[in-house]
Design an enzyme around this catalytic site. Structure first.
Site, PDB file in Angstrom:
ATOM      1  N   ARG A  25      72.316 -58.593  -7.967  1.00 20.07           N
ATOM      2  CA  ARG A  25      71.668 -57.987  -8.954  1.00 20.07           C
ATOM      3  C   ARG A  25      72.031 -58.628 -10.503  1.00 20.07           C
ATOM      4  O   ARG A  25      71.049 -58.713 -11.466  1.00 20.07           O
ATOM      5  CB  ARG A  25      71.758 -56.337  -9.076  1.00 20.07           C
ATOM      6  CG  ARG A  25      71.318 -55.844 -10.372  1.00 20.07           C
ATOM      7  CD  ARG A  25      71.007 -54.556 -10.130  1.00 20.07           C
ATOM      8  NE  ARG A  25      72.014 -53.652  -9.552  1.00 20.07           N
ATOM      9  CZ  ARG A  25      73.315 -53.149 -10.048  1.00 20.07           C
ATOM     10  NH1 ARG A  25      73.619 -53.811 -11.403  1.00 20.07           N
ATOM     11  NH2 ARG A  25      74.261 -52.486  -9.320  1.00 20.07           N
ATOM     12  N   TYR A  77      46.520 -55.912 -21.975  1.00 21.94           N
ATOM     13  CA  TYR A  77      46.621 -55.530 -20.734  1.00 21.94           C
ATOM     14  C   TYR A  77      46.696 -54.029 -20.394  1.00 21.94           C
ATOM     15  O   TYR A  77      47.678 -53.174 -21.121  1.00 21.94           O
ATOM     16  CB  TYR A  77      47.807 -56.212 -19.757  1.00 21.94           C
ATOM     17  CG  TYR A  77      48.005 -55.864 -18.530  1.00 21.94           C
ATOM     18  CD1 TYR A  77      46.950 -55.727 -17.322  1.00 21.94           C
ATOM     19  CD2 TYR A  77      49.218 -55.210 -17.933  1.00 21.94           C
ATOM     20  CE1 TYR A  77      47.137 -55.417 -16.020  1.00 21.94           C
ATOM     21  CE2 TYR A  77      49.326 -54.984 -16.586  1.00 21.94           C
ATOM     22  CZ  TYR A  77      48.232 -54.904 -15.837  1.00 21.94           C
ATOM     23  OH  TYR A  77      48.347 -54.346 -14.410  1.00 21.94           O
ATOM     24  N   ASP A 149      52.782 -61.397 -25.173  1.00 24.11           N
ATOM     25  CA  ASP A 149      52.611 -61.663 -23.802  1.00 24.11           C
ATOM     26  C   ASP A 149      51.672 -63.077 -23.828  1.00 24.11           C
ATOM     27  O   ASP A 149      50.570 -63.184 -24.162  1.00 24.11           O
ATOM     28  CB  ASP A 149      51.936 -60.545 -23.346  1.00 24.11           C
ATOM     29  CG  ASP A 149      51.540 -60.457 -21.856  1.00 24.11           C
ATOM     30  OD1 ASP A 149      51.599 -61.532 -21.418  1.00 24.11           O
ATOM     31  OD2 ASP A 149      51.276 -59.415 -21.329  1.00 24.11           O
ATOM     32  N   LYS A 174      50.928 -64.718 -12.396  1.00 29.32           N
ATOM     33  CA  LYS A 174      49.664 -65.196 -12.690  1.00 29.32           C
ATOM     34  C   LYS A 174      49.772 -66.772 -12.666  1.00 29.32           C
ATOM     35  O   LYS A 174      49.941 -67.362 -11.576  1.00 29.32           O
ATOM     36  CB  LYS A 174      49.260 -64.703 -13.942  1.00 29.32           C
ATOM     37  CG  LYS A 174      49.278 -63.207 -14.006  1.00 29.32           C
ATOM     38  CD  LYS A 174      48.265 -62.709 -13.079  1.00 29.32           C
ATOM     39  CE  LYS A 174      48.534 -60.819 -12.733  1.00 29.32           C
ATOM     40  NZ  LYS A 174      49.165 -60.007 -13.892  1.00 29.32           N
TER      41      LYS A 174
END
Ligand SMILES: Cc1ncc(COP(=O)(O)O)c(C=O)c1O
Length: 362
Positions: A25, A77, A149, A174
């Site tokens: 992690r 978004y 973004d 994306k």
């Protein structure tokens, strides 16, 4: 190829003596390779990966504290909007959503609690362009962080850190991943203090990507330039085709010379991207549904940025969580259709749209 280090923990030499890795992690070698790669793509010093774009958004917002205010573009978004309003406002943050085409409206909203400006450009789904350099100048004058973004442009077309931004965010699901086979997010920055906080949040919150996903994103990046070049060429031709089509009311594509921010797009982007939105003269959900149900190459699906072309309806899909009145105010009318143009043969794509438009005309 970078190996997929499919391990949760790493053997240590002695108490307090390890070989650079302790627990996955916190750090994993496959993830490290990707983080360095993403930092290089955005001309940044530090890359921090997350299990999704939304986990990356969550981490950036956790740089803030209760009482802090963020000014965001109002054309963003829907998932980011939902997180800001439905999650972070519950913890005492405040968000202002405004158009960011000019700096005057932003300046009016700045107060002593304002800490960050949040922008997407090109915006989703209206494909407006925001002048990153201008916004960053204003932010510096008021000591505010700027987070861009950059999902829609990808690092191949635009590098916000070079234009003065502090933080760049990607839904690597994306264009960066590029094959619609992985969910992934990334944040890139230059400042060591911000990076330290982001690594702390990455480990502390635990929304980390698995090594297999990091491998897939690394593989996608190898063809980012080729995919983007072809997709941008295709999108440009499709935008021109739509402009001349009698069924279409408006075409939103920054590459069109009459797009209101075409000049800024030409300055801050290397090409105009592969997203194209449009509205129908018959501005109804029914007409939009007919088009979307009758394309064969454009698949009806959420998401964008893959090699295959997708067609979607932001008002009911990606932006369904934005109230209708707010949608209409930014021009997102009922027939708005968004295309994620892929890398197929452009003649086939245009033919596909042509046939779908025939259907709405009966
Ligand atoms: C611009 C933008 N930012 C962030 C996200 C969220 O990314 P993810 O779906 O990888 O969580 C998306 C997803 O569609 C997006 O389009």
């Amino acid at each position: 190829m970078t190996p997929i280090f499919q391990t949760s923990t790493f053997v240590q030499d002695a108490i307090g003596v390890n070989k650079g890795y302790e627990y996955a992690r916190t750090r994993n070698p496959t993830r490290d390779a990707l983080q360095n790669n993403l930092a290089a793509l955005e001309n940044g010093n530090f890359g921090v990966c997350f299990s999704s774009g939304m986990a990356a958004v969550d981490a950036v917002m956790k740089l803030m504290s209760a009482g802090d205010e963020v000014i965001s573009t109002n054309d963003l978004y829907g998932g980011s909007y939902r997180t800001f309003v439905k999650i972070f406002e519950r913890f005492g943050m405040k968000f202002h959503f405004i158009p960011m085409q000019g700096t005057v409206e932003i300046e009016e909203k700045i107060n002593k609690n304002t800490k960050m400006l949040w922008l997407e450009t090109p915006t989703n789904p209206m494909l407006n362009i925001i002048d990153i350099k201008e916004i960053c100048k204003l932010a510096k004058a008021h000591n505010l962080l700027v987070c861009v973004d950059n999902t829609f442009a990808s690092p191949y077309l635009q590098n916000p850190l070079d234009l003065g931004a502090d933080i760049v965010l990607h839904s690597a699901t994306k264009y960066i991943g590029g094959h619609s086979d992985v969910i992934h997010g990334a944040v890139i920055c230059n400042d060591e203090e911000i990076a330290k906080q982001l690594y702390f949040l990455q480990n502390g919150t635990g929304a980390v990507p698995g090594p297999q996903d990091c491998f897939l994103v690394l593989r996608g990046i190898k063809t980012l330039h080729l995919r983007m070049e072809r997709a941008c060429q295709n999108a440009n031709q499709i935008a021109q085709y739509l402009t001349g089509n009698s069924n279409i009311q408006n075409v939103f594509y920054p590459g069109l010379p009459d797009h209101p921010s075409h000049t800024i797009a030409s300055q801050q982007m290397r090409d105009f991207g592969a997203m194209v939105s449009f509205t129908l003269k018959n501005d109804t959900l029914e007409a939009a549904s007919h088009v979307m149900e009758n394309t064969k190459l454009f698949s009806l699906a959420e998401s964008l940025g893959g090699v295959e072309s997708l067609i979607g309806h932001p008002p009911t899909m990606t932006h369904g969580s934005i109230p209708r009145a707010e949608r209409l105010a930014i021009g997102m009318t009922d027939s708005l259709i968004r295309l994620s143009v892929g890398i197929e043969d452009v003649k086939d794509l245009i033919d596909d749209l042509d046939k779908a438009f025939l259907v709405i005309n009966g």
